[in-house]
Design a protein around this motif. Structure first.
Motif, PDB file in Angstrom:
ATOM      1  N   UNK A  55       2.873  60.651   8.381  1.00 56.12           N
ATOM      2  CA  UNK A  55       2.933  62.076   8.729  1.00 56.12           C
ATOM      3  C   UNK A  55       4.247  62.358   9.444  1.00 56.12           C
ATOM      4  N   UNK A  56       5.339  62.471   8.681  1.00 57.30           N
ATOM      5  CA  UNK A  56       6.645  62.699   9.317  1.00 57.30           C
ATOM      6  C   UNK A  56       6.711  64.055  10.010  1.00 57.30           C
ATOM      7  N   UNK A  57       7.658  64.168  10.939  1.00 53.54           N
ATOM      8  CA  UNK A  57       7.940  65.477  11.554  1.00 53.54           C
ATOM      9  C   UNK A  57       8.605  66.327  10.494  1.00 53.54           C
ATOM     10  N   UNK A  58       8.133  67.524  10.320  1.00 51.98           N
ATOM     11  CA  UNK A  58       8.676  68.423   9.302  1.00 51.98           C
ATOM     12  C   UNK A  58       8.977  69.775   9.920  1.00 51.98           C
ATOM     13  N   UNK A  88       3.629  70.525   8.859  1.00 50.26           N
ATOM     14  CA  UNK A  88       4.302  69.502   8.063  1.00 50.26           C
ATOM     15  C   UNK A  88       3.459  69.011   6.910  1.00 50.26           C
ATOM     16  N   UNK A  89       3.836  67.841   6.422  1.00 50.14           N
ATOM     17  CA  UNK A  89       3.164  67.219   5.288  1.00 50.14           C
ATOM     18  C   UNK A  89       2.845  65.775   5.640  1.00 50.14           C
ATOM     19  N   UNK A  90       1.799  65.247   5.025  1.00 43.94           N
ATOM     20  CA  UNK A  90       1.471  63.827   5.132  1.00 43.94           C
ATOM     21  C   UNK A  90       1.534  63.243   3.731  1.00 43.94           C
ATOM     22  N   UNK A  91       2.033  62.011   3.628  1.00 45.87           N
ATOM     23  CA  UNK A  91       2.269  61.370   2.340  1.00 45.87           C
ATOM     24  C   UNK A  91       1.594  60.000   2.277  1.00 45.87           C
ATOM     25  N   UNK A  92       1.122  59.641   1.087  1.00 42.52           N
ATOM     26  CA  UNK A  92       0.598  58.306   0.803  1.00 42.52           C
ATOM     27  C   UNK A  92       1.122  57.893  -0.563  1.00 42.52           C
ATOM     28  N   UNK A 103      -0.640  69.165   3.070  1.00 44.10           N
ATOM     29  CA  UNK A 103       0.010  69.921   4.143  1.00 44.10           C
ATOM     30  C   UNK A 103      -0.853  69.919   5.391  1.00 44.10           C
ATOM     31  N   UNK A 104      -0.166  69.881   6.538  1.00 47.21           N
ATOM     32  CA  UNK A 104      -0.837  69.997   7.826  1.00 47.21           C
ATOM     33  C   UNK A 104      -0.579  71.418   8.332  1.00 47.21           C
ATOM     34  N   UNK A 114      -4.068  72.203   0.966  1.00 47.35           N
ATOM     35  CA  UNK A 114      -3.150  72.276  -0.155  1.00 47.35           C
ATOM     36  C   UNK A 114      -2.562  70.909  -0.532  1.00 47.35           C
ATOM     37  N   UNK A 115      -3.387  70.081  -1.167  1.00 49.29           N
ATOM     38  CA  UNK A 115      -2.924  68.760  -1.596  1.00 49.29           C
ATOM     39  C   UNK A 115      -1.905  68.865  -2.733  1.00 49.29           C
ATOM     40  N   UNK A 116      -1.120  67.802  -2.875  1.00 47.41           N
ATOM     41  CA  UNK A 116      -0.132  67.726  -3.949  1.00 47.41           C
ATOM     42  C   UNK A 116      -0.018  66.274  -4.409  1.00 47.41           C
ATOM     43  N   UNK A 117       0.454  66.103  -5.630  1.00 46.19           N
ATOM     44  CA  UNK A 117       0.790  64.780  -6.158  1.00 46.19           C
ATOM     45  C   UNK A 117       2.299  64.616  -6.030  1.00 46.19           C
TER      46      UNK A 117
END
Length: 186
Positions: A55-58, A88-92, A103-104, A114-117
């Motif tokens: 979960x980077x700072x965005x 921000x956003x979290x990524x896996x 999205x956070x 709002x998930x994304x691929x």
């Protein structure tokens, strides 16, 4: 007697050998829309999408058409504050070239919406490879599915990207610039 002359191989550039330039979200927030576009075009792809894991700072950086003057400065201060609704956003990552994210959002606490691929794709900006955030997920409302986000690394752990509107009827249109900063744990 045979004499061999030792040869030296020049050191290979490291993955984070980026040219001088912005290194933080604050540095990026000081740039206008055109400068952010130029920096994005010069950005690069990481070796793996795992570079974004977590979960980077965005931060939202600049809005097209509103990137100068007092209103722009006020919007940038708001975007840097904890009161700004987008956290921000979290990524896996699931492989080096694909993954998922969400999205956070700060509304009545922090929520994940709002998930994304994620995948590697040609950028709508310049056709070069980028990290594509695909919101065309069945659980997203139609308006969210029309968002096209992209990212490229512009400094070690610092990812810059355009958020665009993609209606499918014309080329995607820039709405704003955002960035995510992955800060390694010490």
């Amino acid at each position: 007697m045979t004499t061999t002359t030792p040869t030296t191989t020049p050191p290979k550039p490291t993955a984070d050998a980026f040219p001088p330039g912005p290194r933080t979200l604050d540095d990026l927030a000081a740039l206008d829309v055109d400068a952010l576009g130029a920096l994005y075009r010069a950005g690069r792809m990481p070796a793996s999408l795992a570079a974004l894991d977590g979960s980077p700072r965005c931060r939202m950086l600049a809005v097209r058409g509103l990137d100068a003057g007092a209103p722009a400065r006020a919007l940038r201060r708001f975007a840097a504050s904890n009161a700004f609704p987008w956290a921000g956003k979290s990524f896996t990552s699931e492989a080096t070239d694909r993954g998922r994210g969400i999205n956070r959002v700060r509304l009545a606490g922090e929520r994940r919406w709002f998930p994304f691929a994620t995948s590697i794709d040609a950028s709508a900006v310049d056709g070069a490879p980028c990290i594509f955030l695909d919101y065309r997920q069945p659980e997203n409302p139609r308006a969210i599915q029309m968002i096209r986000d992209e990212l490229r690394e512009v400094a070690p752990g610092l990812f810059l990207g355009p958020a665009m509107l993609d209606t499918g009827n014309a080329p995607p249109r820039l709405v704003l610039w955002f960035a995510c900063h992955v800060i390694p744990a010490n």
